[in-house]
Write an enzyme that holds these catalytic residues in place. Structure first.
Site, PDB file in Angstrom:
ATOM      1  N   SER A 110       7.170 -13.595  -0.856  1.00 23.34           N
ATOM      2  CA  SER A 110       7.194 -13.838  -2.296  1.00 23.34           C
ATOM      3  C   SER A 110       6.233 -14.974  -2.621  1.00 23.34           C
ATOM      4  CB  SER A 110       8.621 -14.229  -2.672  1.00 23.34           C
ATOM      5  OG  SER A 110       8.619 -14.931  -3.878  1.00 23.34           O
ATOM      6  N   SER A 111       5.782 -15.024  -3.871  1.00 24.66           N
ATOM      7  CA  SER A 111       4.850 -16.091  -4.267  1.00 24.66           C
ATOM      8  C   SER A 111       5.523 -17.464  -4.255  1.00 24.66           C
ATOM      9  CB  SER A 111       4.284 -15.802  -5.655  1.00 24.66           C
ATOM     10  OG  SER A 111       5.331 -15.713  -6.588  1.00 24.66           O
ATOM     11  N   CYS A 112       6.859 -17.501  -4.188  1.00 27.69           N
ATOM     12  CA  CYS A 112       7.542 -18.804  -4.197  1.00 27.69           C
ATOM     13  C   CYS A 112       7.359 -19.565  -2.883  1.00 27.69           C
ATOM     14  CB  CYS A 112       9.014 -18.653  -4.543  1.00 27.69           C
ATOM     15  SG  CYS A 112       9.930 -17.849  -3.240  1.00 27.69           S
ATOM     16  N   TYR A 139      15.385 -20.198  -0.442  1.00 29.98           N
ATOM     17  CA  TYR A 139      14.865 -18.833  -0.363  1.00 29.98           C
ATOM     18  C   TYR A 139      13.419 -18.858   0.148  1.00 29.98           C
ATOM     19  CZ  TYR A 139      13.285 -14.317  -2.287  1.00 29.98           C
ATOM     20  OH  TYR A 139      12.755 -13.061  -2.462  1.00 29.98           O
ATOM     21  N   LYS A 143      11.578 -17.288   3.530  1.00 33.57           N
ATOM     22  CA  LYS A 143      10.409 -16.402   3.487  1.00 33.57           C
ATOM     23  C   LYS A 143       9.257 -16.964   4.335  1.00 33.57           C
ATOM     24  CE  LYS A 143      11.854 -13.050   0.900  1.00 33.57           C
ATOM     25  NZ  LYS A 143      12.017 -11.730   1.522  1.00 33.57           N
ATOM     26  N   HIS A 186      15.180 -11.345 -13.446  1.00 39.84           N
ATOM     27  CA  HIS A 186      13.879 -11.970 -13.694  1.00 39.84           C
ATOM     28  C   HIS A 186      13.475 -11.777 -15.164  1.00 39.84           C
ATOM     29  CE1 HIS A 186      13.305 -11.291  -9.171  1.00 39.84           C
ATOM     30  NE2 HIS A 186      13.434 -12.588  -9.355  1.00 39.84           N
TER      31      HIS A 186
HETATM   32  N1  LIG Z   1      11.480  -8.369  -7.469  1.00 36.12           N
HETATM   33  C1  LIG Z   1      10.443  -9.192  -7.454  1.00 36.12           C
HETATM   34  O1  LIG Z   1       9.920  -9.612  -8.495  1.00 36.12           O
HETATM   35  C2  LIG Z   1       9.848  -9.647  -6.155  1.00 36.12           C
HETATM   36  C3  LIG Z   1       8.756 -10.479  -6.216  1.00 36.12           C
HETATM   37  C4  LIG Z   1       8.191 -10.920  -5.056  1.00 36.12           C
HETATM   38  C5  LIG Z   1       8.732 -10.517  -3.859  1.00 36.12           C
HETATM   39  N2  LIG Z   1       9.790  -9.686  -3.784  1.00 36.12           N
HETATM   40  C6  LIG Z   1      10.308  -9.333  -2.447  1.00 36.12           C
HETATM   41  O2  LIG Z   1      10.463  -7.951  -2.277  1.00 36.12           O
HETATM   42  C7  LIG Z   1      11.590  -7.703  -1.424  1.00 36.12           C
HETATM   43  C8  LIG Z   1      12.530  -6.727  -2.104  1.00 36.12           C
HETATM   44  O3  LIG Z   1      12.906  -7.232  -3.375  1.00 36.12           O
HETATM   45  P1  LIG Z   1      13.602  -6.318  -4.484  1.00 36.12           P
HETATM   46  O4  LIG Z   1      13.187  -6.854  -5.779  1.00 36.12           O
HETATM   47  O5  LIG Z   1      13.401  -4.886  -4.154  1.00 36.12           O
HETATM   48  O6  LIG Z   1      15.132  -6.718  -4.259  1.00 36.12           O
HETATM   49  P2  LIG Z   1      16.426  -5.838  -4.536  1.00 36.12           P
HETATM   50  O7  LIG Z   1      16.179  -4.849  -5.609  1.00 36.12           O
HETATM   51  O8  LIG Z   1      17.556  -6.793  -4.674  1.00 36.12           O
HETATM   52  O9  LIG Z   1      16.585  -5.034  -3.173  1.00 36.12           O
HETATM   53  C9  LIG Z   1      16.934  -5.660  -1.973  1.00 36.12           C
HETATM   54  C10 LIG Z   1      17.654  -4.640  -1.137  1.00 36.12           C
HETATM   55  O10 LIG Z   1      18.055  -5.266   0.096  1.00 36.12           O
HETATM   56  C11 LIG Z   1      19.373  -4.889   0.369  1.00 36.12           C
HETATM   57  N3  LIG Z   1      20.046  -5.898   1.167  1.00 36.12           N
HETATM   58  C12 LIG Z   1      20.259  -7.196   0.828  1.00 36.12           C
HETATM   59  N4  LIG Z   1      20.940  -7.811   1.810  1.00 36.12           N
HETATM   60  C13 LIG Z   1      21.169  -6.869   2.767  1.00 36.12           C
HETATM   61  C14 LIG Z   1      21.822  -6.895   4.007  1.00 36.12           C
HETATM   62  N5  LIG Z   1      22.431  -8.002   4.454  1.00 36.12           N
HETATM   63  N6  LIG Z   1      21.873  -5.755   4.741  1.00 36.12           N
HETATM   64  C15 LIG Z   1      21.301  -4.625   4.277  1.00 36.12           C
HETATM   65  N7  LIG Z   1      20.643  -4.538   3.117  1.00 36.12           N
HETATM   66  C16 LIG Z   1      20.591  -5.648   2.371  1.00 36.12           C
HETATM   67  C17 LIG Z   1      20.043  -4.756  -0.985  1.00 36.12           C
HETATM   68  O11 LIG Z   1      21.190  -3.986  -0.906  1.00 36.12           O
HETATM   69  P3  LIG Z   1      22.439  -4.356  -1.867  1.00 36.12           P
HETATM   70  O12 LIG Z   1      21.897  -4.354  -3.264  1.00 36.12           O
HETATM   71  O13 LIG Z   1      23.431  -3.273  -1.582  1.00 36.12           O
HETATM   72  O14 LIG Z   1      22.897  -5.727  -1.436  1.00 36.12           O
HETATM   73  C18 LIG Z   1      18.933  -4.104  -1.795  1.00 36.12           C
HETATM   74  O15 LIG Z   1      18.956  -2.695  -1.654  1.00 36.12           O
HETATM   75  C19 LIG Z   1      12.226  -9.054  -1.158  1.00 36.12           C
HETATM   76  O16 LIG Z   1      11.799  -9.518   0.103  1.00 36.12           O
HETATM   77  C20 LIG Z   1      11.667  -9.953  -2.232  1.00 36.12           C
HETATM   78  O17 LIG Z   1      11.532 -11.269  -1.796  1.00 36.12           O
HETATM   79  C21 LIG Z   1      10.370  -9.227  -4.920  1.00 36.12           C
END
Ligand SMILES: NC(=O)c1ccc[n+]([C@@H]2O[C@H](COP(=O)([O-])OP(=O)(O)OC[C@H]3O[C@@H](n4cnc5c(N)ncnc54)[C@H](OP(=O)(O)O)[C@@H]3O)[C@@H](O)[C@H]2O)c1
Length: 332
Positions: A110-112, A139, A143, A186
């Protein structure tokens, strides 16, 4: 070009916003052998469960998009869970991948990870040059550890075991599958929800925290998924030419940013809200600007395709389909 469309690919976090986009994009590219598990079926913080999954499935590649993710409120309220869960998930996935012969893995950061006061646009080499934003420091530290975990395995096991674990750092993402929780989301999903609800409830004005002047960059999640697959498919020579063994991550941004006020106007139009928007300057703004330098990825041959108007229209339709349908039906 994809070498083998039948290779077994594990997408961790496939029900999340990014993981589901990666699955969509892999399928669209013709990959046929995608393995997934829900959180309920496989808790990746649990080492024994992760080990038995990898031993059974023996995937060839892994996209690590499972993480404990949230906005400022969630990060400030649950800092212990954010650092513990993320460290455990990534340690278990990366280590079990290694033990079970996975040669290629993509870690999503992530950018953070970058210092709060990093020069703009933020380039990859700003990593570890200054203090992090305090609200999501736990967090971000997890990362950063994830990037270093991948790099360290490459350095120790690259030559001996053919390990090639890469990392991508997305800017703010939005799109289908986003989280529209009122406190835990967000800025884009939060504003989509607020303008939509204000329209339905005929609220004459919407007040937005801060001055509206901070600038932010937003990338549509299917662009992020496409970039992830692009980075994974890059041949090693190309990847190595643009990265360093201890500076191996690649930024993924849209390329330009906009103010929160401009963003609010576009979302207001997209959601069809006709009331007024006010900004409350007594509420905190956060950093004045967060804009990623994506030139490394651009030079490798990838750039974003989905503009904000197009991306927000698709996001709003997804919000209506999955989050607000019952309210619209009531209104009709
Ligand atoms: N969204 C953004 O703006 C953004 C920006 C920069 C980077 N990212 C990165 O992209 C990645 C995905 O983000 P996202 O936005 O797709 O998040 P998300 O929608 O919350 O999806 C994360 C997924 O991981 C699963 N998960 C969490 N803990 C788990 C565990 N202990 N065991 C198995 N599965 C688990 C969650 O399942 P449950 O929901 O069932 O817990 C969910 O399906 C992350 O690494 C994040 O840092 C996201």
């Amino acid at each position: 070009m994809p070498s083998d469309l039948n290779q077994k690919i594990y997408v961790a976090g496939h029900r999340g916003m990014v993981g589901s986009a990666i699955v969509r994009n892999l399928a669209a590219k013709g990959y046929t052998n995608i393995v997934t598990r829900t959180h309920a079926e496989l808790d990746l913080t649990n080492q024994a469960q992760a080990a038995s999954f990898f031993e059974k499935e023996k995937p060839n590649q892994v996209y690590l998009a499972a993480a404990r993710v949230g906005g400022i409120y969630a990060n400030s309220t649950y800092p212990g869970e954010f650092i513990y869960d993320n460290l455990m998930v990534q340690n278990n996935v990366v280590h079990q991948a290694f033990l079970n012969g996975v040669k290629k893995l993509l870690f999503l950061g992530s950018s953070c990870i970058y210092p709060k006061l990093a020069p703009q646009p933020i380039s990859e080499d700003s990593l570890l040059t200054g203090k992090l934003e305090s609200t999501n420091e736990p967090y971000a530290i997890a990362k950063i550890a994830g990037i270093k975990l991948c790099e360290s395995y490459n350095r120790q096991y690259g030559a001996s075991h053919g390990v090639d674990y890469r990392s991508v750092m997305p800017t703010n993402l939005y799109g289908p599958g986003d989280n529209y929780h009122p406190e835990n989301s967000h800025v884009i999903p939060a504003l989509i929800r607020r303008f939509h609800e204000a329209k339905i409830n005929k609220v004459p004005e919407v007040v937005i925290w801060g001055t509206g002047s901070p600038r932010r960059e937003f990338l549509y999640v299917d662009d992020m998924a496409a970039a992830s697959i692009f980075v994974m498919e890059l041949d090693k020579k190309n990847y190595d030419q643009r990265t360093e063994p201890m500076q191996s991550h690649i930024n993924v941004g849209f390329g330009s940013d906009i103010t929160i006020a401009e963003l609010a106007k576009v979302i207001c139009v997209t959601a069809g809200y006709k009331g007024k928007i006010y900004f409350d300057p007594n509420k905190p703004d956060g950093s004045p600007r967060k804009w990623m330098d994506s030139s490394r990825l651009n030079q490798l041959g990838w750039s974003a395709k989905v503009g904000l108007d197009e991306g927000l229209k698709a996001s709003y339709l997804d919000f209506l389909a999955n989050n607000a349908l019952h309210k619209l039906k009531k209104q009709d």
